[in-house]
Design a protein around this motif. Structure first.
Motif, PDB file in Angstrom:
ATOM      1  N   SER A  18       0.821  -1.213   0.000  1.00 50.41           N
ATOM      2  CA  SER A  18       0.000   0.000   0.000  1.00 50.41           C
ATOM      3  C   SER A  18       0.854   1.262   0.000  1.00 50.41           C
ATOM      4  N   TRP A  74       4.151  13.222 -18.039  1.00 44.47           N
ATOM      5  CA  TRP A  74       4.701  12.982 -16.708  1.00 44.47           C
ATOM      6  C   TRP A  74       6.180  13.288 -16.758  1.00 44.47           C
ATOM      7  N   TYR A  77       8.233  13.006 -10.386  1.00 44.60           N
ATOM      8  CA  TYR A  77       7.457  12.122  -9.522  1.00 44.60           C
ATOM      9  C   TYR A  77       7.721  12.536  -8.085  1.00 44.60           C
ATOM     10  N   ASP A  80       5.541  11.014  -1.437  1.00 45.72           N
ATOM     11  CA  ASP A  80       4.361  11.093  -0.583  1.00 45.72           C
ATOM     12  C   ASP A  80       4.644  12.074   0.555  1.00 45.72           C
ATOM     13  N   CYS A 143       4.624   3.639  -9.147  1.00 45.90           N
ATOM     14  CA  CYS A 143       3.822   4.069  -7.999  1.00 45.90           C
ATOM     15  C   CYS A 143       2.803   5.124  -8.399  1.00 45.90           C
ATOM     16  N   ARG A 144       3.201   6.037  -9.259  1.00 46.33           N
ATOM     17  CA  ARG A 144       2.240   7.047  -9.726  1.00 46.33           C
ATOM     18  C   ARG A 144       1.128   6.393 -10.536  1.00 46.33           C
ATOM     19  N   ALA A 145       1.478   5.460 -11.410  1.00 44.65           N
ATOM     20  CA  ALA A 145       0.480   4.792 -12.241  1.00 44.65           C
ATOM     21  C   ALA A 145      -0.529   4.015 -11.401  1.00 44.65           C
ATOM     22  N   TYR A 146      -0.088   3.470 -10.280  1.00 41.26           N
ATOM     23  CA  TYR A 146      -0.957   2.688  -9.403  1.00 41.26           C
ATOM     24  C   TYR A 146      -1.445   3.480  -8.190  1.00 41.26           C
ATOM     25  N   ALA A 147      -1.195   4.775  -8.170  1.00 43.30           N
ATOM     26  CA  ALA A 147      -1.625   5.637  -7.059  1.00 43.30           C
ATOM     27  C   ALA A 147      -1.159   5.073  -5.716  1.00 43.30           C
ATOM     28  N   THR A 148       0.097   4.649  -5.674  1.00 46.72           N
ATOM     29  CA  THR A 148       0.696   4.085  -4.470  1.00 46.72           C
ATOM     30  C   THR A 148       1.671   5.092  -3.875  1.00 46.72           C
ATOM     31  N   PRO A 149       1.504   5.466  -2.609  1.00 44.45           N
ATOM     32  CA  PRO A 149       2.433   6.408  -1.977  1.00 44.45           C
ATOM     33  C   PRO A 149       3.870   5.900  -2.064  1.00 44.45           C
ATOM     34  N   TYR A 150       4.785   6.821  -2.274  1.00 40.98           N
ATOM     35  CA  TYR A 150       6.172   6.469  -2.584  1.00 40.98           C
ATOM     36  C   TYR A 150       7.139   7.465  -1.948  1.00 40.98           C
TER      37      TYR A 150
END
Length: 191
Positions: A18, A74, A77, A80, A143-150
């Motif tokens: 996540s 894009w 990046y 978070d 992570c951006r493509a899957y909207a996952t905090p990074y």
């Protein structure tokens, strides 16, 4: 970079990650840095993505920037915000300097001469990043493509006034160990 992006995809899709904290080493790009210093990547960009000569026929006046992916546009990046705040507040080993800033990714192992030679053509168009490494942008893009905090944390394994090959081998373990307290602080406090 491709393999790292693939690993991030697997972590998200197969294991339900996540959030991702990506650690590693990088080569410093600024004067005054020392081996073992830490850089929190407030953002990352792929310095090898270069579509500046491409002009889309539907918008021939648009000029792509170094690092920008055509069509989806894009380029940068961002980390978070919650993890960035936690990393900035983490305890550090004695004598270790921490900075926050842009990281640049590319598939080239850069020795000192190469880093210096790229100043005007690469680092300046990217806003003079803190450090360069070889995988980050691939993970950040996934992570951006899957909207996952990074968040990316890099320890400097080499700097501008040494020998990148020699320094990497001698100090890689020390540099990586310096990141550990930040990772533990994020893991213990991230919701």
């Amino acid at each position: 970079m491709v393999f790292a992006g693939s690993a991030a995809t697997t972590m998200i899709n197969e294991f339900g990650a996540s959030a991702i904290v990506f650690t590693g080493v990088a080569g410093g790009l600024k004067a005054g840095q020392s081996v073992g210093d830490l850089v929190i990547g407030s953002e990352v960009v792929n310095y090898e993505m270069d579509a500046r000569s491409f002009r889309p026929p539907w918008d021939p006046e648009y000029a792509y920037q170094l690092g920008e992916i055509p069509i989806i546009k894009w380029r940068v990046y961002e980390a978070d915000a919650k993890m960035l705040t936690l990393a900035s507040a983490a305890p550090l080993p004695d004598g270790v300097k921490l900075t926050k800033g842009r990281l640049a990714s590319g598939s080239i192992f850069l020795d000192v001469a190469a880093k210096k030679a790229m100043s005007a053509t690469v680092w300046e168009p990217l806003g003079f990043p803190e450090a360069a490494e070889m995988e980050n942008a691939g993970v950040a893009q996934i992570c951006r493509a899957y909207a996952t905090p990074y968040l990316s944390l890099r320890a400097l394994s080499d700097v501008l006034d040494g020998d990148a090959n020699e320094d990497f081998g001698l100090f890689c373990q020390q540099a990586a160990d310096n990141v550990f307290p930040i990772v533990m602080h994020i893991a213990a406090n991230y919701p």
